[in-house]
Motif scaffolding. Structure first.
Motif, short mmCIF file in Angstrom:
data_model
loop_
_atom_site.label_atom_id
_atom_site.label_comp_id
_atom_site.label_asym_id
_atom_site.label_seq_id
_atom_site.Cartn_x
_atom_site.Cartn_y
_atom_site.Cartn_z
N SER A 131 24.60 18.82 -42.73
CA SER A 131 25.96 18.29 -42.63
C SER A 131 26.00 16.98 -41.86
O SER A 131 27.05 16.52 -41.48
CB SER A 131 26.88 19.32 -41.98
N ASP A 132 24.83 16.34 -41.65
CA ASP A 132 24.84 15.04 -40.99
C ASP A 132 25.60 14.01 -41.83
O ASP A 132 26.34 13.20 -41.30
CB ASP A 132 23.40 14.55 -40.78
N CYS A 133 25.34 14.00 -43.13
CA CYS A 133 25.91 12.96 -43.99
C CYS A 133 26.99 13.48 -44.93
O CYS A 133 27.82 12.73 -45.41
CB CYS A 133 24.81 12.32 -44.83
N HIS A 134 26.93 14.77 -45.24
CA HIS A 134 27.93 15.37 -46.13
C HIS A 134 28.16 16.80 -45.68
O HIS A 134 27.44 17.31 -44.83
CB HIS A 134 27.45 15.35 -47.59
N PHE A 147 18.93 11.52 -53.28
CA PHE A 147 20.04 10.81 -53.92
C PHE A 147 20.12 9.38 -53.42
O PHE A 147 21.20 8.86 -53.15
CB PHE A 147 21.36 11.56 -53.70
N GLY A 148 18.94 8.75 -53.28
CA GLY A 148 18.92 7.34 -52.90
C GLY A 148 18.85 7.08 -51.41
O GLY A 148 19.01 5.96 -50.98
N GLU A 149 18.63 8.12 -50.60
CA GLU A 149 18.44 7.89 -49.17
C GLU A 149 17.28 8.74 -48.67
O GLU A 149 16.95 9.76 -49.26
CB GLU A 149 19.71 8.27 -48.40
N ASP A 150 16.70 8.29 -47.56
CA ASP A 150 15.66 9.08 -46.93
C ASP A 150 16.33 10.12 -46.03
O ASP A 150 17.01 9.76 -45.07
CB ASP A 150 14.75 8.17 -46.10
N ALA A 151 16.17 11.38 -46.39
CA ALA A 151 16.76 12.45 -45.58
C ALA A 151 15.64 13.37 -45.09
O ALA A 151 15.83 14.58 -44.93
CB ALA A 151 17.78 13.23 -46.40
N PRO A 208 40.27 5.78 -50.26
CA PRO A 208 39.24 5.51 -49.25
C PRO A 208 38.96 6.70 -48.34
O PRO A 208 37.87 6.80 -47.76
CB PRO A 208 39.81 4.33 -48.46
N ASN A 209 39.91 7.64 -48.22
CA ASN A 209 39.67 8.80 -47.36
C ASN A 209 38.86 9.89 -48.06
O ASN A 209 38.44 10.86 -47.44
CB ASN A 209 40.99 9.40 -46.89
N ILE A 210 38.68 9.75 -49.36
CA ILE A 210 37.89 10.74 -50.11
C ILE A 210 36.61 10.06 -50.60
O ILE A 210 35.51 10.44 -50.23
CB ILE A 210 38.69 11.34 -51.27
N THR A 252 34.36 9.94 -52.85
CA THR A 252 33.45 10.46 -53.88
C THR A 252 33.75 11.93 -54.13
O THR A 252 34.30 12.63 -53.27
CB THR A 252 31.95 10.33 -53.49
N SER A 280 31.72 14.17 -54.14
CA SER A 280 30.85 15.00 -53.31
C SER A 280 31.49 15.37 -51.98
O SER A 280 30.96 16.17 -51.23
CB SER A 280 29.55 14.26 -53.02
N ASN A 281 32.63 14.76 -51.69
CA ASN A 281 33.31 14.98 -50.42
C ASN A 281 34.32 16.12 -50.56
O ASN A 281 35.53 15.90 -50.58
CB ASN A 281 34.01 13.67 -50.01
#
Lengths: 148, 133
Positions: free
Chosen positions: A38-41, A65-69, A125-127, A129, A131-132
């Protein structure tokens, strides 16, 4: 009688080897999973993808999904074990040879979230994507999505 | 009298927490300095890295500012819409106090943005900039 005892103790052993008695696939109940995912999503619940999808995700965290996690080995292993224990083997509507990686691409998800709703969410802007989940479903982290 | 005592104790505790956080952050900076073999870091170089655009990393994240915005004192947003608390230490005193967390995010984000891990000197410069903000 002896047979019965054996049977009961075998059952007890099986239950004991599970991560948690009655673990719900609809909310994340493992602390490492909850905090690391839950750091990013929002930490998505294991029930949303079949076991093989979670493993594919966990084995490719350096391109998530395009980032290093990427994670340390201990955390990665704990999370994988938890997901394997709780996620379904098969998901209704998903072919048993398919390995979906995005919950938002599943047919039921696209059915529930039509293109007009998608556009509205993505332009807010508050949503931002699809995925949120918590952008619209306040109880998403507790497994409640019926508030729409 | 009692209120005054409570306020004084509260202020002292807050102060103590601040001192502890600073000490933890200083230790991280000192460890980076010894790894880099330098005696101090350059906040301007840190600013340049924070604001810079790079092509070696992942497409969606050409810059730190892709998620953190170009103002370290402002909240940022992940690509999935989750709020990121400010990077500037003045706005977020908890920042850069947990060595494991610092390493985890440098590892991930340098790879995402630059396509490689950052050097100890780059990390130190980056922290110097955020500490100055």
């Amino acid at each position: 009688m002896k047979k019965l005892t054996t049977l009961v103790s075998a059952a007890a052993l099986t239950v004991a080897s599970l991560p948690a008695l009655g673990a719900s696939p609809w909310m994340v109940e493992n602390n490492t999973t909850k905090s690391e995912c839950s750091d990013c999503h929002m930490a998505y619940a294991p029930g949303f993808l079949p076991e093989r999808s979670w493993l594919a995700i966990m084995n490719n965290l350096s391109d998530h999904f395009g980032e290093d996690a990427s994670l340390g080995d201990a955390a990665r292993q704990e999370i994988s074990n938890y997901l394997v224990a709780v996620a379904p083997k098969e998901l209704r509507g998903v072919s048993s040879i398919a390995v979906p990686l995005r919950i938002t691409d599943l047919r039921w998800f696209r059915g529930e979230h039509g293109s007009r709703l998608r556009n509205r969410a993505e332009n807010n802007p508050n949503i931002g994507t699809m995925s949120n989940c918590t952008g619209c479903h306040r109880g998403a982290e507790r497994g409640f999505f019926d508030d729409d | 009298m009692k209120t005054k005592l409570i306020i004084t104790t509260g202020a002292a505790l807050l102060f103590a927490a601040g001192v502890l956080a600073n000490a933890q952050r200083d230790a991280i900076v000192a460890s980076l300095a010894s790894q880099a073999g330098v005696s101090s870091f350059n906040a301007d170089a840190g600013r340049a890295m924070f604001l810079g655009n790079f092509t070696g990393g992942k497409e969606a994240t050409p810059s730190c500012t892709s998620c953190h915005t170009n103002n370290p004192q402002a909240q940022g947003r992940t690509r999935v819409g989750k709020v990121i608390e400010p990077m500037a230490v003045s706005r977020n005193p908890e920042r850069f106090t947990d060595p494991e967390k610092v390493e985890k995010w440098f590892r991930r984000n340098c790879t995402s943005v630059l396509g490689r891990e950052c050097t100890a000197e780059e990390k130190g410069n980056f922290l110097a900039f955020m500490i100055s903000q």
